[in-house]
Motif scaffolding. Structure first.
Motif, PDB file in Angstrom:
ATOM      1  N   ALA A 201       0.829  -1.217   0.000  1.00  0.00           N
ATOM      2  CA  ALA A 201       0.000   0.000   0.000  1.00  0.00           C
ATOM      3  C   ALA A 201       0.856   1.257   0.000  1.00  0.00           C
ATOM      4  N   THR A 202       2.013   1.201   0.641  1.00  0.00           N
ATOM      5  CA  THR A 202       2.907   2.357   0.659  1.00  0.00           C
ATOM      6  C   THR A 202       3.516   2.585  -0.723  1.00  0.00           C
ATOM      7  N   LEU A 203       3.900   1.502  -1.392  1.00  0.00           N
ATOM      8  CA  LEU A 203       4.498   1.622  -2.721  1.00  0.00           C
ATOM      9  C   LEU A 203       3.463   1.976  -3.786  1.00  0.00           C
ATOM     10  N   SER A 204       2.230   1.485  -3.605  1.00  0.00           N
ATOM     11  CA  SER A 204       1.157   1.755  -4.573  1.00  0.00           C
ATOM     12  C   SER A 204      -0.101   2.195  -3.815  1.00  0.00           C
ATOM     13  N   PRO A 205      -0.199   3.484  -3.468  1.00  0.00           N
ATOM     14  CA  PRO A 205      -1.322   3.959  -2.648  1.00  0.00           C
ATOM     15  C   PRO A 205      -2.697   3.683  -3.258  1.00  0.00           C
ATOM     16  N   ALA A 206      -2.767   3.525  -4.577  1.00  0.00           N
ATOM     17  CA  ALA A 206      -4.062   3.280  -5.213  1.00  0.00           C
ATOM     18  C   ALA A 206      -4.658   1.927  -4.812  1.00  0.00           C
ATOM     19  N   LEU A 207      -3.815   1.027  -4.329  1.00  0.00           N
ATOM     20  CA  LEU A 207      -4.312  -0.293  -3.930  1.00  0.00           C
ATOM     21  C   LEU A 207      -5.209  -0.210  -2.701  1.00  0.00           C
ATOM     22  N   ALA A 208      -4.950   0.767  -1.846  1.00  0.00           N
ATOM     23  CA  ALA A 208      -5.695   0.884  -0.584  1.00  0.00           C
ATOM     24  C   ALA A 208      -5.987   2.352  -0.313  1.00  0.00           C
ATOM     25  N   PRO A 209      -7.112   2.869  -0.822  1.00  0.00           N
ATOM     26  CA  PRO A 209      -7.448   4.284  -0.621  1.00  0.00           C
ATOM     27  C   PRO A 209      -7.492   4.636   0.860  1.00  0.00           C
ATOM     28  N   LYS A 210      -6.891   5.770   1.202  1.00  0.00           N
ATOM     29  CA  LYS A 210      -6.835   6.211   2.598  1.00  0.00           C
ATOM     30  C   LYS A 210      -8.224   6.612   3.048  1.00  0.00           C
ATOM     31  N   GLN A 211      -8.719   5.950   4.085  1.00  0.00           N
ATOM     32  CA  GLN A 211     -10.056   6.252   4.606  1.00  0.00           C
ATOM     33  C   GLN A 211      -9.997   6.288   6.124  1.00  0.00           C
ATOM     34  N   ILE A 212     -10.345   7.418   6.681  1.00  0.00           N
ATOM     35  CA  ILE A 212     -10.405   7.542   8.132  1.00  0.00           C
ATOM     36  C   ILE A 212     -11.839   7.330   8.580  1.00  0.00           C
ATOM     37  N   ALA A 213     -12.017   6.392   9.490  1.00  0.00           N
ATOM     38  CA  ALA A 213     -13.362   6.103   9.981  1.00  0.00           C
ATOM     39  C   ALA A 213     -13.848   7.223  10.887  1.00  0.00           C
ATOM     40  N   HIS A 214     -15.050   7.687  10.656  1.00  0.00           N
ATOM     41  CA  HIS A 214     -15.618   8.765  11.454  1.00  0.00           C
ATOM     42  C   HIS A 214     -16.808   8.251  12.260  1.00  0.00           C
ATOM     43  N   GLY A 215     -17.089   8.933  13.335  1.00  0.00           N
ATOM     44  CA  GLY A 215     -18.297   8.654  14.102  1.00  0.00           C
ATOM     45  C   GLY A 215     -18.193   7.467  15.032  1.00  0.00           C
ATOM     46  N   GLN A 216     -16.990   6.900  15.213  1.00  0.00           N
ATOM     47  CA  GLN A 216     -16.846   5.759  16.099  1.00  0.00           C
ATOM     48  C   GLN A 216     -15.503   5.829  16.806  1.00  0.00           C
ATOM     49  N   SER A 217     -15.508   5.842  18.107  1.00  0.00           N
ATOM     50  CA  SER A 217     -14.283   5.951  18.894  1.00  0.00           C
ATOM     51  C   SER A 217     -13.647   4.575  19.076  1.00  0.00           C
ATOM     52  N   ILE A 218     -12.409   4.594  19.568  1.00  0.00           N
ATOM     53  CA  ILE A 218     -11.715   3.350  19.854  1.00  0.00           C
ATOM     54  C   ILE A 218     -12.464   2.572  20.939  1.00  0.00           C
ATOM     55  N   GLY A 219     -13.027   3.318  21.910  1.00  0.00           N
ATOM     56  CA  GLY A 219     -13.801   2.664  22.956  1.00  0.00           C
ATOM     57  C   GLY A 219     -15.005   1.922  22.414  1.00  0.00           C
ATOM     58  N   GLN A 220     -15.698   2.531  21.448  1.00  0.00           N
ATOM     59  CA  GLN A 220     -16.836   1.858  20.823  1.00  0.00           C
ATOM     60  C   GLN A 220     -16.397   0.629  20.043  1.00  0.00           C
ATOM     61  N   SER A 221     -15.218   0.738  19.411  1.00  0.00           N
ATOM     62  CA  SER A 221     -14.678  -0.414  18.677  1.00  0.00           C
ATOM     63  C   SER A 221     -14.413  -1.584  19.620  1.00  0.00           C
TER      64      SER A 221
END
Length: 434
Positions: A201-221
């Motif tokens: 993913a680092t060498l080819s970023p298109a393989l894994a689009p960067k997505q930050i999860a919103h609306g859910q905390s680590i505690g909820q996870s």
């Protein structure tokens, strides 16, 4: 009859029955009877007397009771929504890593393997959620399928493992120690997979689009992951603390799963019926293989094949490295055509005496063997994980196998690592036993 021609005759019988598509347990039974009758000149009465004693002893093993219980536990979890909650709980944790939520395949399979005991169940349960989610979010299809194929096989290595129980019963070693021995190698393989995904993913970023999860905390996870973590703690913790044997821990795990699903109101008559039906079918298959494998082992012993083969190998002065390499090739070839349990029960009467004579620890060899079996899970034409993924994704078996190739090579690397540093396998059993 000369031992060489006896071995050739047994091998020809094996090839004949397998090429005919005969059920594995029926093949082993026919080979056992045919070998003693044709090559050992045993009468039918003598064969019947020998096999009646072995049949009772093999089917009366207390350790076997763990197999249907662990299968039932996996069947119940498979039919609940725990896999969906597992994915949702892992998304916020993995989304910030290089490779993003592709790591849910690896981490999800690693966690689920600790309550399943089955490679196919792990792949199917995690895959039914992640394959579609990753596709919709734009993640590379090839890397997604490959990582799931590789990580799904961890169901055999991370305890509790049905194949470990089968090996422990046949090799007459402690199943608890085998369970402990599988933890570190399983985590090493999972780490290799995650590092590979991160590098790609680092060498080819298109393989894994960067997505930050919103609306859910680590505690909820963590709350979403809590049911799986609780089941892992109950089952594995009861074994490692000495409170329960593996068989007793399996019963504890089933009870805990039923209580958990009951509290969450996920149990109904239809679900229980399907779970018990699946458990019955799989358990009969596994136990029939184990019993007929005991018959085959006994027949080979009467024909002196394991002893003579072990003596011949000893006379060749093979180095430990060459012996392991030969066994690795042997098991990878078997993995092209047979499932893991069949490989174990058919080969162990021959290979285990050789391995013990060469000075290898039987606990260490059990983990090495399971890694070899895992390789067979992701190689055509009889790679169970490949079939599961083919049905989940609709891709051809060739494309699925090609996607799994890098993870096949990483698993080979893991086999090399534990061969060079065997303490990675043996450290935890020694530590837990004081």
């Amino acid at each position: 009859m000369d031992i060489f021609w006896t071995a050739v005759g047994v091998a020809l019988l094996l090839v004949f029955f397998l090429s005919m598509g005969t059920w594995i347990f029926a093949s082993m039974l026919a080979i056992s009877i045919g070998s003693l009758w044709i090559f050992g000149d045993f009468s039918a009465d003598r064969i019947g007397l020998i096999f009646s004693r072995i049949l009772y002893r093999a089917s009366n093993s207390w350790e076997l009771s763990a197999i249907p219980l662990f299968i039932l536990m996996g069947e119940l979890i498979f039919r609940s929504n725990l896999s969906e909650r597992l994915f949702k709980g892992l998304v916020p944790i993995t989304s910030r890593l290089p490779g993003g939520i592709l790591h849910t395949n690896v981490l999800g399979c690693t966690l689920f393997a600790a309550v399943s005991g089955s490679s196919a169940a792990t792949t199917a349960t995690i895959g039914k959620i992640t394959t579609q989610e990753l596709k919709q979010r734009g993640y590379d299809r090839h890397l997604s399928i490959g990582s799931l194929a590789g990580a799904g096989s961890l169901g055999l290595l991370i305890p509790p493992s049905i194949v470990m129980i089968v090996y422990g019963v046949q090799a007459e070693v402690s199943i608890s120690r085998l369970f402990m021995a599988g933890v570190v190698p399983g985590l090493v393989i999972a780490l290799l997979y995650s590092v590979y995904i991160g590098i790609r993913a680092t060498l080819s970023p298109a393989l894994a689009p960067k997505q930050i999860a919103h609306g859910q905390s680590i505690g909820q996870s963590i709350l979403l992951l809590l049911p799986i973590l609780m089941l892992i703690s109950i089952v594995i913790g009861s074994i490692y603390t000495g409170i329960a044997t593996p068989s007793e821990a399996a019963a504890v795990g089933v009870a805990a799963t039923l209580v958990l699903l009951g509290v969450e109101r996920q149990i109904n008559l239809a679900m229980l019926t399907e779970a018990f039906r699946g458990t019955l079918i799989t358990s009969i298959m596994v136990c029939s293989l184990l019993i007929t494998a005991s018959l085959l082992s006994t027949a080979m012993g009467y024909l002196h094949l394991p002893r003579e083969l072990a003596s011949w190998i000893a006379e060749q002065n093979f180095s430990p490295t060459m012996l392991l390499l030969a066994l690795a090739v042997f098991y990878i070839v078997l993995g092209l055509f047979l499932d893991g349990i069949s490989i174990t029960v058919m080969s162990l009467p021959i290979t285990l005496p050789i391995v013990l004579l060469a000075g290898f620890d039987p606990i260490w060899f059990g983990i090495f063997l399971i890694i070899m079996i895992e390789l067979g899970q992701i190689t055509p034409p009889v790679g169970f994980n490949l079939f599961v993924l083919q049905s989940l994704t609709g891709e051809s078996i060739g494309r699925v196998a090609w996607a799994a190739l890098p993870f096949f090579l990483l698993m080979c690397m893991a086999a090399i690592i534990i061969s060079v540093w065997p303490d990675l396998v043996l450290w935890l059993p020694r530590f837990m036993n004081g």
